[in-house]
Design a protein around this motif. Structure first.
Motif, PDB file in Angstrom:
ATOM      1  N   ARG A 108       2.059   7.908   3.672  1.00 39.74           N
ATOM      2  CA  ARG A 108       2.117   6.667   4.449  1.00 39.74           C
ATOM      3  C   ARG A 108       2.189   5.408   3.587  1.00 39.74           C
ATOM      4  O   ARG A 108       2.597   4.355   4.046  1.00 39.74           O
ATOM      5  N   HIS A 109       1.768   5.502   2.343  1.00 41.24           N
ATOM      6  CA  HIS A 109       1.696   4.326   1.462  1.00 41.24           C
ATOM      7  C   HIS A 109       2.254   4.666   0.084  1.00 41.24           C
ATOM      8  O   HIS A 109       2.321   5.834  -0.300  1.00 41.24           O
ATOM      9  N   VAL A 110       2.637   3.618  -0.624  1.00 43.85           N
ATOM     10  CA  VAL A 110       3.176   3.745  -1.976  1.00 43.85           C
ATOM     11  C   VAL A 110       2.321   2.924  -2.925  1.00 43.85           C
ATOM     12  O   VAL A 110       2.018   1.761  -2.637  1.00 43.85           O
ATOM     13  N   MET A 111       1.928   3.526  -4.031  1.00 41.61           N
ATOM     14  CA  MET A 111       1.300   2.785  -5.122  1.00 41.61           C
ATOM     15  C   MET A 111       2.325   2.716  -6.247  1.00 41.61           C
ATOM     16  O   MET A 111       2.776   3.752  -6.758  1.00 41.61           O
ATOM     17  N   VAL A 112       2.702   1.506  -6.613  1.00 40.38           N
ATOM     18  CA  VAL A 112       3.666   1.292  -7.690  1.00 40.38           C
ATOM     19  C   VAL A 112       2.903   1.207  -8.999  1.00 40.38           C
ATOM     20  O   VAL A 112       1.910   0.472  -9.097  1.00 40.38           O
ATOM     21  N   SER A 163       5.928  -7.129  -6.208  1.00 38.72           N
ATOM     22  CA  SER A 163       7.168  -6.823  -6.928  1.00 38.72           C
ATOM     23  C   SER A 163       6.867  -6.608  -8.405  1.00 38.72           C
ATOM     24  O   SER A 163       7.128  -7.466  -9.247  1.00 38.72           O
ATOM     25  N   ALA A 164       6.328  -5.455  -8.706  1.00 37.62           N
ATOM     26  CA  ALA A 164       5.805  -5.148 -10.040  1.00 37.62           C
ATOM     27  C   ALA A 164       6.898  -5.149 -11.110  1.00 37.62           C
ATOM     28  O   ALA A 164       8.004  -4.648 -10.890  1.00 37.62           O
ATOM     29  N   LYS A 165       6.553  -5.707 -12.264  1.00 37.16           N
ATOM     30  CA  LYS A 165       7.432  -5.651 -13.431  1.00 37.16           C
ATOM     31  C   LYS A 165       7.202  -4.355 -14.207  1.00 37.16           C
ATOM     32  O   LYS A 165       6.181  -3.698 -14.072  1.00 37.16           O
ATOM     33  N   TRP A 166       8.185  -4.016 -15.048  1.00 43.13           N
ATOM     34  CA  TRP A 166       8.085  -2.893 -16.002  1.00 43.13           C
ATOM     35  C   TRP A 166       7.602  -1.614 -15.311  1.00 43.13           C
ATOM     36  O   TRP A 166       6.709  -0.923 -15.778  1.00 43.13           O
ATOM     37  N   VAL A 167       8.237  -1.309 -14.183  1.00 42.39           N
ATOM     38  CA  VAL A 167       7.805  -0.178 -13.364  1.00 42.39           C
ATOM     39  C   VAL A 167       8.100   1.141 -14.075  1.00 42.39           C
ATOM     40  O   VAL A 167       9.167   1.331 -14.660  1.00 42.39           O
ATOM     41  N   ARG A 168       7.137   2.054 -13.962  1.00 41.64           N
ATOM     42  CA  ARG A 168       7.284   3.379 -14.559  1.00 41.64           C
ATOM     43  C   ARG A 168       7.138   4.517 -13.557  1.00 41.64           C
ATOM     44  O   ARG A 168       7.317   5.678 -13.904  1.00 41.64           O
ATOM     45  N   GLY A 169       6.812   4.177 -12.298  1.00 44.28           N
ATOM     46  CA  GLY A 169       6.732   5.242 -11.312  1.00 44.28           C
ATOM     47  C   GLY A 169       6.107   4.781 -10.016  1.00 44.28           C
ATOM     48  O   GLY A 169       5.588   3.663  -9.906  1.00 44.28           O
ATOM     49  N   ILE A 170       6.183   5.670  -9.028  1.00 44.97           N
ATOM     50  CA  ILE A 170       5.526   5.431  -7.749  1.00 44.97           C
ATOM     51  C   ILE A 170       4.734   6.676  -7.355  1.00 44.97           C
ATOM     52  O   ILE A 170       5.122   7.800  -7.652  1.00 44.97           O
ATOM     53  N   GLU A 171       3.629   6.424  -6.684  1.00 40.83           N
ATOM     54  CA  GLU A 171       2.757   7.485  -6.195  1.00 40.83           C
ATOM     55  C   GLU A 171       2.687   7.384  -4.676  1.00 40.83           C
ATOM     56  O   GLU A 171       2.413   6.311  -4.130  1.00 40.83           O
ATOM     57  N   LEU A 172       2.926   8.486  -3.984  1.00 42.69           N
ATOM     58  CA  LEU A 172       2.868   8.513  -2.532  1.00 42.69           C
ATOM     59  C   LEU A 172       1.469   8.908  -2.094  1.00 42.69           C
ATOM     60  O   LEU A 172       0.909   9.904  -2.582  1.00 42.69           O
ATOM     61  N   LEU A 173       0.894   8.107  -1.179  1.00 44.44           N
ATOM     62  CA  LEU A 173      -0.491   8.287  -0.741  1.00 44.44           C
ATOM     63  C   LEU A 173      -0.561   8.439   0.773  1.00 44.44           C
ATOM     64  O   LEU A 173       0.344   8.012   1.495  1.00 44.44           O
ATOM     65  N   ASP A 174      -1.677   8.984   1.246  1.00 43.95           N
ATOM     66  CA  ASP A 174      -1.866   9.122   2.695  1.00 43.95           C
ATOM     67  C   ASP A 174      -2.690   7.979   3.280  1.00 43.95           C
ATOM     68  O   ASP A 174      -2.963   7.956   4.481  1.00 43.95           O
ATOM     69  N   ARG A 175      -3.084   7.023   2.458  1.00 45.99           N
ATOM     70  CA  ARG A 175      -3.941   5.930   2.928  1.00 45.99           C
ATOM     71  C   ARG A 175      -3.663   4.681   2.088  1.00 45.99           C
ATOM     72  O   ARG A 175      -3.108   4.758   0.995  1.00 45.99           O
ATOM     73  N   GLU A 176      -4.107   3.569   2.620  1.00 46.18           N
ATOM     74  CA  GLU A 176      -3.986   2.306   1.914  1.00 46.18           C
ATOM     75  C   GLU A 176      -5.034   2.234   0.808  1.00 46.18           C
ATOM     76  O   GLU A 176      -6.201   2.555   1.022  1.00 46.18           O
ATOM     77  N   ALA A 177      -4.620   1.808  -0.383  1.00 48.25           N
ATOM     78  CA  ALA A 177      -5.538   1.654  -1.510  1.00 48.25           C
ATOM     79  C   ALA A 177      -5.156   0.390  -2.261  1.00 48.25           C
ATOM     80  O   ALA A 177      -3.972   0.086  -2.400  1.00 48.25           O
ATOM     81  N   PRO A 178      -6.131  -0.384  -2.739  1.00 50.29           N
ATOM     82  CA  PRO A 178      -5.792  -1.640  -3.423  1.00 50.29           C
ATOM     83  C   PRO A 178      -5.161  -1.419  -4.789  1.00 50.29           C
ATOM     84  O   PRO A 178      -5.568  -0.540  -5.551  1.00 50.29           O
TER      85      PRO A 178
END
Length: 200
Positions: A108-112, A163-178
């Motif tokens: 449901r959520h993405v952590m960049v 809009s993160a700089k120098w991105v190296r990946g994304i993590e898919l999560l089931d909940r909102e996290a700061p």
């Protein structure tokens, strides 16, 4: 642009519904980030898609930069109060990247994840908007290091701390996290038109 012209342009953008409340127009592109500018090493650079996916994806810089490219024209709104209009971004659409992975149903959520341990969160619905792009170019030229070269995620509908700089990946999560800034008091969602600047 003279001050009178700038004020007139601001009025035009506000009347058109493009300038959020509390924002002012800038023609410059301020440089804001946490930590030092990382050194890009293309031979060892790697991009990951992990978390709630059926199979983790790993891409080298050669593989990532060879994926189909698109162009996006979009405004940019910084939580610090400036807006920059009609930015021309070039790179890989988030929707194009996600054609290469199979999400698990609970995602449901993405952590960049970026360099310098930078993280930014957003709902997957915003990540998959047609204007969300992993930008490699701005104005037809490669991004500068200060602005995130070789890769930054642009999420035009949210404040630019997403809009993160120098991105190296994304993590898919089931909940909102700061992410980093949300953990430090910024709004968990960050809608510029609702002035969602802080968690309070």
């Amino acid at each position: 642009m003279q001050s009178n012209e700038r004020r007139e342009r601001e009025r035009e953008m506000r009347a058109a519904g493009r300038l959020p409340p509390g924002q002012s127009l800038t023609l410059k592109w301020p440089v804001l980030h946490v930590g030092s500018v990382p050194i890009f090493r293309p031979r060892t650079w790697e991009f990951r898609v992990f978390g709630l996916v059926e199979e983790q994806l790993r891409l080298s810089w050669e593989e990532f930069s060879s994926l189909p490219q698109s162009e996006v024209f979009a405004d940019m709104h910084c939580v610090n109060g400036w807006s920059r209009f009609d930015n021309h971004w070039g790179g890989l659409l988030a929707t194009e990247l996600m054609k290469r992975v199979k999400l698990r149903p609970e995602a449901r959520h993405v952590m960049v994840h970026g360099e310098n341990n930078y993280t930014a969160n957003l709902p997957i619905s915003d990540f998959l908007r047609p204007t969300t792009i992993f930008a490699m170019r701005h104005g037809g030229e490669p991004l500068t290091s200060d602005h995130g070269y070789p890769l930054r995620l642009m999420v035009p509908n949210l404040y630019a701390y997403k809009s993160a700089k120098w991105v190296r990946g994304i993590e898919l999560l089931d909940r909102e996290a700061p992410g980093l800034w949300e953990f430090n008091g910024y709004h968990i969602y960050g809608d510029p038109f609702k002035e969602q600047r802080s968690s309070s």
